[in-house]
Scaffold this motif. Structure first.
Motif, PDB file in Angstrom:
ATOM      1  N   TRP A  69       0.804  -1.035   0.001  1.00 16.06           N
ATOM      2  CA  TRP A  69       0.088   0.003  -0.025  1.00 16.06           C
ATOM      3  C   TRP A  69       0.871   1.354   0.151  1.00 16.06           C
ATOM      4  O   TRP A  69       1.894   1.164   0.821  1.00 16.06           O
ATOM      5  CB  TRP A  69      -0.749   0.009   1.327  1.00 16.06           C
ATOM      6  N   SER A  70       0.475   2.052  -0.818  1.00 19.73           N
ATOM      7  CA  SER A  70       1.134   3.572  -0.818  1.00 19.73           C
ATOM      8  C   SER A  70       0.407   4.437  -0.927  1.00 19.73           C
ATOM      9  O   SER A  70      -0.469   4.471  -1.389  1.00 19.73           O
ATOM     10  CB  SER A  70       2.078   3.596  -1.831  1.00 19.73           C
ATOM     11  N   ALA A  71       0.905   5.713  -0.081  1.00 18.93           N
ATOM     12  CA  ALA A  71       0.030   7.101   0.032  1.00 18.93           C
ATOM     13  C   ALA A  71       0.059   7.592  -1.481  1.00 18.93           C
ATOM     14  O   ALA A  71       1.370   7.854  -2.006  1.00 18.93           O
ATOM     15  CB  ALA A  71       0.690   7.870   0.779  1.00 18.93           C
ATOM     16  N   THR A  72      -1.020   7.744  -2.282  1.00 17.81           N
ATOM     17  CA  THR A  72      -1.044   8.010  -3.628  1.00 17.81           C
ATOM     18  C   THR A  72      -1.370   9.582  -3.813  1.00 17.81           C
ATOM     19  O   THR A  72      -0.753   9.943  -4.782  1.00 17.81           O
ATOM     20  CB  THR A  72      -1.722   7.047  -4.356  1.00 17.81           C
ATOM     21  N   PHE A  73      -2.343   9.932  -3.151  1.00 19.19           N
ATOM     22  CA  PHE A  73      -2.840  11.396  -3.310  1.00 19.19           C
ATOM     23  C   PHE A  73      -3.431  11.731  -2.130  1.00 19.19           C
ATOM     24  O   PHE A  73      -3.592  10.991  -0.869  1.00 19.19           O
ATOM     25  CB  PHE A  73      -3.801  11.549  -4.597  1.00 19.19           C
TER      26      PHE A  73
ATOM     27  N   TRP B  20      -6.275  15.284  -5.423  1.00 17.67           N
ATOM     28  CA  TRP B  20      -7.163  14.272  -5.997  1.00 17.67           C
ATOM     29  C   TRP B  20      -7.425  14.804  -7.712  1.00 17.67           C
ATOM     30  O   TRP B  20      -7.357  13.871  -8.328  1.00 17.67           O
ATOM     31  CB  TRP B  20      -8.714  14.301  -5.313  1.00 17.67           C
ATOM     32  N   GLU B  21      -7.439  16.181  -7.800  1.00 14.61           N
ATOM     33  CA  GLU B  21      -7.565  16.635  -9.087  1.00 14.61           C
ATOM     34  C   GLU B  21      -6.240  16.014 -10.049  1.00 14.61           C
ATOM     35  O   GLU B  21      -6.603  15.848 -11.007  1.00 14.61           O
ATOM     36  CB  GLU B  21      -7.543  18.241  -9.362  1.00 14.61           C
ATOM     37  N   GLU B  22      -5.104  16.173  -9.536  1.00 17.12           N
ATOM     38  CA  GLU B  22      -4.094  15.624 -10.182  1.00 17.12           C
ATOM     39  C   GLU B  22      -3.963  14.299 -10.708  1.00 17.12           C
ATOM     40  O   GLU B  22      -3.866  13.866 -11.723  1.00 17.12           O
ATOM     41  CB  GLU B  22      -2.729  16.236  -9.684  1.00 17.12           C
ATOM     42  N   TYR B  23      -4.213  13.665  -9.367  1.00 19.30           N
ATOM     43  CA  TYR B  23      -4.369  11.934  -9.706  1.00 19.30           C
ATOM     44  C   TYR B  23      -5.413  11.628 -10.707  1.00 19.30           C
ATOM     45  O   TYR B  23      -5.294  10.792 -11.402  1.00 19.30           O
ATOM     46  CB  TYR B  23      -4.521  11.534  -8.380  1.00 19.30           C
ATOM     47  N   ARG B  24      -6.532  12.277 -10.681  1.00 16.71           N
ATOM     48  CA  ARG B  24      -7.687  11.795 -11.523  1.00 16.71           C
ATOM     49  C   ARG B  24      -7.276  12.131 -12.963  1.00 16.71           C
ATOM     50  O   ARG B  24      -7.559  11.386 -13.653  1.00 16.71           O
ATOM     51  CB  ARG B  24      -8.880  12.864 -11.128  1.00 16.71           C
TER      52      ARG B  24
END
Length: 191
Positions: free
Chosen positions: A19-23, A73-77
């Motif tokens: 598991w990794s912190a993603t956004f 979240w916007e960047e990850y999306r």
């Protein structure tokens, strides 16, 4: 930026066995403190739709704490909308467009409702309902057929999150205000 503590949500994505912190969704970046909840729900819905295993960890963050280096979240999306080669994904695969339902008496900042179109094949239209969930709707189709009294005005995901956060806060306040009366009513019935 606010001068009071706000919520911050770290989203962990499973990659293989790790598991990794993603956004991150940082409440200090939004005027409405309930935006974190609304955007977390949006992120949860999108990750679930894509069958991406994720865990959400929400905590308080002070205004003086340094900003996270994780993407928003916007960047990850936006990254989700890219295929493996880094090019934009094929049209109609995962983009979401939000609309405020407006009329002469409702503005885009305080609309009658919020609708989203998920640009899948076929597209999926949903309205944010009174039960605080996304539900199927035919609003956009009815509007384009000329049979609805409201007009859709495109808004950003962040604007939709702020509106939904405000509605959730009102609902909580109404529930808290009604609670003492319901308790008194229950006591009266028992007597």
């Amino acid at each position: 930026m606010s001068d009071v503590n706000r919520d911050i949500c770290y989203v962990w994505i499973k990659d293989g066995d790790d598991w990794s912190a993603t956004f991150v969704i940082d409440g200090r970046q939004y005027a409405d403190p309930d935006a974190v909840s609304a955007l977390s729900l949006e992120a949860f819905d999108e990750l679930q739709r894509r069958r991406i295993p994720a865990e959400f960890e929400t905590t308080e963050v002070s205004p003086t704490q340094p900003a996270s280096r994780l993407p928003s979240w916007e960047e990850y999306r936006q990254r989700l909308a890219l295929d493996d080669s880094g090019r934009p994904a094929a049209a109609g695969t995962d983009r979401i467009t939000y609309y405020a339902k407006v009329s002469e008496s409702c503005t885009k900042e305080d609309p009658h409702g919020v609708v989203r179109r998920i640009h899948s094949i076929p597209p999926v239209d949903q309205a944010f309902a009174r039960d605080m969930r996304w539900r199927p709707t035919e609003f956009l189709l009815r509007h384009w057929l000329g049979t609805d009294d409201y007009d859709p005005v495109e808004i950003t995901a962040a604007e939709a999150a702020v509106i939904i956060g405000r509605w959730k806060a009102r609902r909580r306040a109404d529930a808290e205000a009604a609670a003492p009366a319901l308790i008194d009513e229950a006591k009266a019935r028992r007597s």
